[in-house]
Enzyme design. Structure first.
Site, short mmCIF file in Angstrom:
data_model
loop_
_atom_site.label_atom_id
_atom_site.label_comp_id
_atom_site.label_asym_id
_atom_site.label_seq_id
_atom_site.Cartn_x
_atom_site.Cartn_y
_atom_site.Cartn_z
N GLU A 35 2.10 0.22 6.12
CA GLU A 35 3.75 -0.44 7.29
C GLU A 35 2.05 -1.24 8.76
OE1 GLU A 35 6.10 -1.23 11.53
OE2 GLU A 35 6.39 0.64 9.86
N ARG A 262 4.84 15.22 0.73
CA ARG A 262 3.92 14.23 2.15
C ARG A 262 3.44 15.25 1.44
NH1 ARG A 262 6.69 13.05 7.59
NH2 ARG A 262 4.76 13.11 7.23
N LYS A 272 2.18 9.20 12.57
CA LYS A 272 1.36 7.88 13.47
C LYS A 272 1.52 7.65 15.35
CE LYS A 272 0.84 4.54 10.08
NZ LYS A 272 1.17 2.98 9.27
#
Length: 557
Positions: A35, A262, A272
């Site tokens: 994204e 992850r 983020k």
């Protein structure tokens, strides 16, 4: 072949099984779907390396698709930075695509779902919808609009698209199962009203698809065979599949979502939102600050693409999350830099050394190797003269036999030059040594082949000729945080763990050749560490960032 199968990770095994069960080799396709709402960080490197690495292994195309469904947070700046990062890591994508490419198709499919009684327009506020979902142990409450007439939902959905309603006034929800133990299946929102300009579509759209709706359908439109994502999306897989089932054509490939752990690295954060805070609150100088865990920050610090790829390979592909030691990352960087970094002379805490029996005014050029670890790296010449700079810590007036550097009455070799002996010192009014006076053996020049040049002394020091030295600014970076997991405690602000000494700036001197090195070129300041020239450098102020220390006791398992 048996040996190869044993080394497969679980994702590769899934692909091999699919091939064995009839999936055609030319139907394999992957994607990396960031994204564009921030800069990529160390966690993303794993997803990048997995997807593009599989593309290389199976000779399959890999798309770079931007999941740009939220105009509130997405910008072209982030698109550009992501492309730069992926290219820098050494990967090439097949197609550059955007979820926004599919907005019309997604809308048309949503209309079809409404017509089939599988979606409806809900006029309740998002807070009420969340409350009605309850929890996994308690059945959800159906919306009073869940069974509204199809024609009514179609009309309202079109008017939502046309911008007739305010943000938050209504949403489109999928009609699935309000008692499902999986909360994602409890009539998820498919569209919300957002009257915000999009970085690619401008003001064309007043409604935007939710990630879960757009993501899987984008995979399907691109005919991605294996949609690989991190573990937090595992509970989203049933919804991913449900959405696919509504549009799936049996003549096409149905994407298969699978999840991997992850990557969390000690002393780093990968949220983020939290990285944005570091930038917004000026804790760091920007997204590419060398202390940041962003790819751009690591690049600026001097990490190499190969070192990051080797690090990811060492970490491996796991199903369970764990904390990776930052020392493993540093080890991988140091290992690669040892092979590629040019060896140069720089002194970061200088003290003057005068060779009293070396002729005044004389200067010569001595030959030194560029990198003994790199075949064909060659040699260069550096200037030598009567007055030199050496590291302050490389001299002691008195020292025991375990100190192999310079002391009064002791001998050392100056790298690629001569053997010297310290004779006396000069001090200031505070008793601080300002100058070391030494003598040299004229016949001991390195590489001259004389008997004196072959004489062994235990210490070798780096140095810079005072007359030829160029001033440099050296930035020493430490971990940005003082604890391994700065965002582990929910009740404590992660900024409380900022290391106040994460960067220090010192002034030193370097050999004149450093004026001509390129920004980002890997260097080893001999006996000090690995460095790279920073983008802040000017003609009058050369700046070098320390990438990693020269040695560390850490050894990977």
């Amino acid at each position: 072949m048996e040996e190869e199968k044993k080394t497969l990770n679980f994702i590769e095994q899934i692909i091999e099984d699919d091939l064995a069960n009839g999936l055609n080799q030319n139907q394999i396709r992957f994607r990396f779907p960031p994204e564009p709402n921030g800069y990529l960080h160390v966690g993303h490197t794993k997803a990048i390396c997995i997807n593009f690495g599989l593309g290389e292994k199976y000779n399959a195309p890999v798309n770079l698709r931007f999941d740009d469904t939220n105009p509130e947070k997405e910008e072209q700046e982030f698109v550009d930075s992501i492309k730069k990062d992926v290219e820098w890591l050494g990967f090439k994508w097949d197609k550059e695509l955007y979820a926004s490419d599919y907005f019309q198709q997604l809308y048309d499919w949503a209309v079809q779902l409404i017509k089939e009684g599988k979606a409806y327009v809900d006029e309740q506020p998002s807070e009420v919808i969340t409350e009605q979902r309850k929890n996994p142990a308690e059945p959800g409450i159906e919306s009073p609009y869940r069974n509204r007439p199809v024609e009514e939902s179609l009309d309202l959905f079109e008017r939502m698209k046309n911008g007739e309603f305010e943000e938050g006034a209504m949403s489109l929800r999928a009609k699935i199962d309000m008692v499902s133990p999986n909360m994602n299946m409890r009539d998820p929102v498919m569209y919300r009203i957002l009257k915000r300009p999009h970085h690619r579509t401008g003001t064309e759209w007043k409604i935007y698809p939710m990630y879960d709706w757009a993501h899987g359908e984008s995979d399907y439109l691109e005919q991605v065979s294996h949609s690989l994502c991190s573990l937090e999306f595992e509970n989203h897989r049933p919804l991913y599949n449900w959405y696919l089932d509504q549009v799936y054509d049996e003549s096409k490939v149905a994407p298969k979502q699978r999840e991997f752990a992850r990557m969390n690295v000690s002393y780093m954060i990968t949220s983020k939102r939290k990285l944005q805070r570091l930038v917004a609150e000026n804790v760091v100088t920007g997204w590419d600050d060398p202390r940041m865990p962003t790819i751009s920050g690591m690049r600026r610090k001097g990490f190499t693409p190969a070192s990051i790829r080797n690090f990811i390979e060492r970490v491996g592909v796991a199903k369970r999350e764990n904390l990776i030691e930052i020392q493993l990352l540093d080890f991988s960087v140091r290992e690669d830099l040892n092979k590629v970094a040019k060896r140069v002379m720089a002194v970061v805490d200088p003290i003057k050394l005068v060779i009293e029996n070396y002729p005044e005014g004389k200067e010569e050029w001595v030959e030194t190797e560029n990198n003994p670890e790199k075949e064909g790296a060659g040699t260069r010449e550096i200037p030598f003269s009567r007055e030199l700079y050496i590291e302050r810590e490389d001299f002691k007036e008195e020292a025991n036999n375990k100190f192999f550097r310079l002391k009064l009455g002791g001998e050392v070799r100056l790298k690629s030059a001569y053997i010297i002996k310290a004779e006396r010192v000069e001090k200031d009014e505070n008793g601080e040594i300002t100058t070391i006076y030494a003598t040299y053996d004229e016949k001991s020049k390195s590489g001259s082949g004389t008997e004196e040049s072959l004489r062994k002394v235990k210490g070798t020091l780096h140095w810079v000729s005072v007359k030829h030295a160029i001033p440099v600014e050296v930035r020493i970076f430490e971990n940005l945080f003082t604890v391994e997991q700065p965002d582990a405690e929910k009740d404590v602000d992660f900024l409380d763990f900022i290391n106040p000494e994460s960067v220090s700036i010192i002034k030193g001197f370097a050999e004149p050749a450093l004026k001509d090195v390129a920004v980002g070129e890997p260097l080893q300041f001999q006996r000090i560490g690995y460095f790279t020239k920073d983008q802040d450098s000017t003609e009058t102020n050369l700046v070098f960032n320390r990438t990693v220390t020269l040695k560390d006791s850490y050894k990977p398992e």
